[in-house]
Scaffold this active site. Structure first.
Site, PDB file in Angstrom:
ATOM      1  N   ARG A 234     -96.712   0.666  30.073  1.00  0.00           N
ATOM      2  CA  ARG A 234     -95.341   0.154  30.115  1.00  0.00           C
ATOM      3  C   ARG A 234     -95.329  -1.020  31.089  1.00  0.00           C
ATOM      4  NH1 ARG A 234     -95.125   5.805  30.609  1.00  0.00           N
ATOM      5  NH2 ARG A 234     -94.042   6.882  28.896  1.00  0.00           N
TER       6      ARG A 234
ATOM      7  N   LYS B 278     -94.186   7.809  34.166  1.00  0.00           N
ATOM      8  CA  LYS B 278     -92.847   8.373  34.306  1.00  0.00           C
ATOM      9  C   LYS B 278     -92.914   9.732  34.987  1.00  0.00           C
ATOM     10  CE  LYS B 278     -90.131   6.212  30.636  1.00  0.00           C
ATOM     11  NZ  LYS B 278     -89.326   6.453  29.422  1.00  0.00           N
TER      12      LYS B 278
ATOM     13  N   HIS C 277     -92.876  -4.523  25.565  1.00  0.00           N
ATOM     14  CA  HIS C 277     -93.006  -3.125  25.130  1.00  0.00           C
ATOM     15  C   HIS C 277     -93.589  -3.034  23.722  1.00  0.00           C
ATOM     16  CE1 HIS C 277     -92.256   0.991  26.303  1.00  0.00           C
ATOM     17  NE2 HIS C 277     -91.762   1.251  25.113  1.00  0.00           N
TER      18      HIS C 277
ATOM     19  N   ARG D 242     -97.224  -2.524  23.816  1.00  0.00           N
ATOM     20  CA  ARG D 242     -97.609  -1.113  24.014  1.00  0.00           C
ATOM     21  C   ARG D 242     -97.549  -0.359  22.680  1.00  0.00           C
ATOM     22  NH1 ARG D 242     -97.292   3.651  27.446  1.00  0.00           N
ATOM     23  NH2 ARG D 242     -95.691   5.116  26.738  1.00  0.00           N
TER      24      ARG D 242
ATOM     25  N   HIS E 246     -97.418  10.226  27.252  1.00  0.00           N
ATOM     26  CA  HIS E 246     -96.308  10.966  26.659  1.00  0.00           C
ATOM     27  C   HIS E 246     -96.399  12.436  27.051  1.00  0.00           C
ATOM     28  CE1 HIS E 246     -95.651   7.880  23.175  1.00  0.00           C
ATOM     29  NE2 HIS E 246     -95.044   7.537  24.292  1.00  0.00           N
TER      30      HIS E 246
ATOM     31  N   TYR F 201     -95.840   7.313  15.689  1.00  0.00           N
ATOM     32  CA  TYR F 201     -96.775   6.259  15.279  1.00  0.00           C
ATOM     33  C   TYR F 201     -97.461   6.578  13.960  1.00  0.00           C
ATOM     34  CZ  TYR F 201     -95.974   4.289  19.848  1.00  0.00           C
ATOM     35  OH  TYR F 201     -95.362   3.737  20.933  1.00  0.00           O
TER      36      TYR F 201
END
Length: 309
Positions: A165, A187, A255, A258, A281, A290
């Protein structure tokens, strides 16, 4: 809507502060998420104060009904708030009331009867391999200062070549570089180790050799022209320039690089679990989007190439 500063009493404000501390220290939510949750709850309490005709107290929350929450959500939707933002608002309210219940302060069933707004499934818009490479390599043509061009190329290389990110790329320190891999603070403070392909490693080394600023091992690597920490806005503006020069669609953003990283890996036979780990994730279901992207690309290519397409 009543000003939220006057919407509650001291006791409720103390509970909000304790809830925010828990979200930050225990659940380790990102600062942006914390601020969004705080704002959502503040707007709800401001609405509730106007709805009930006085400051929100513990007694007000005990008498809360599903209709009160529906009225608030309807008002927010009338203010053109989208379904995704409304879902976040509801998540913030549920989080606060769950905290209050765990603390033995108040329990309410009002939120249990409110349905989460349906979210439209939006698929990531990936660039082609040629577009992604061109976006990175064309950086040199947009900047007269070699070290700034090398900096921007290194940041974009991390987005496409390592799937970072933009915030993760800009937070990288010299100490995070571990030979052929990079340590990424993702994150929620989750740390992951991402391999660095040769092209990305070379772009970082070039930037380090040209940069007039030398960062300590624990300081962010990428610097603005005055030596401060590089703002993501500058990288976003650079991509807007590149987008215009290369004739790329508005969906071409940092983004999107990514997204392209994940889509191209999957298209080359990459394992979904491995891609999940690389992207950071928490859930495989987030990465599975995806598979739909790759299927769409396959069908698009088929329809263009097949005689009966």
């Amino acid at each position: 809507m009543v000003d939220s500063a006057f919407a509650t009493d001291d006791f409720i404000r103390a509970q909000i502060a304790a809830w925010q501390r828990e979200l930050g220290s225990v659940r380790r939510l990102a600062d942006n998420t914390l601020e969004a949750y705080r704002r959502d709850l503040s707007q709800f309490l401001g609405f509730l104060a106007g709805h009930t005709g006085g400051p929100v107290t513990l007694a007000t929350l005990r008498e809360l009904r599903g209709g009160d929450i529906r009225a608030f959500m309807a008002q927010r939707r009338n203010e053109t708030l989208g379904s995704r933002s409304l879902a976040r608002v509801l998540s913030a309210l549920k989080s606060f009331f769950r905290f209050m219940e765990r603390e033995g302060v108040v329990a309410t069933e009002a939120l249990n009867v409110i349905r989460t707004p349906k979210l439209a499934k939006s698929l990531p818009k990936a660039l082609t391999v040629i577009e992604a490479r061109a976006t990175i390599s064309a950086t040199e043509e947009m900047e007269d200062r070699p070290w700034v061009a090398a900096r921007d190329m290194a940041v974009l290389s991390l987005c496409y070549g390592a799937g970072l990110r933009i915030a993760e790329a800009l937070a990288v320190t010299r100490g995070d570089l571990e030979g052929t891999a990079i340590r990424v603070n993702g994150k929620g403070g989750k740390i992951r180790l991402v391999p660095l392909i040769e092209a990305v490693r070379r772009s970082i080394e070039l930037y380090l050799s040209l940069s007039p600023f030398k960062s300590a091992p624990d300081e962010p690597l990428f610097r603005g022209v005055r030596g401060g920490v590089l703002s993501p806005r500058l990288i976003q503006m650079r991509v807007v320039q590149l987008r215009s020069a290369l004739g790329l669609p508005p969906s071409a953003t940092p983004h999107a690089l990514r997204h392209s990283f994940a889509t191209h890996l999957l298209g080359r036979g990459g394992d979904l679990r491995a891609i999940q780990e690389l992207l950071g994730h928490a859930s495989l279901s987030t990465t599975q989007i995806y598979t739909a992207v790759d299927t769409d690309r396959l069908l698009e290519s088929y329809q263009k190439a097949h005689p009966r397409g």
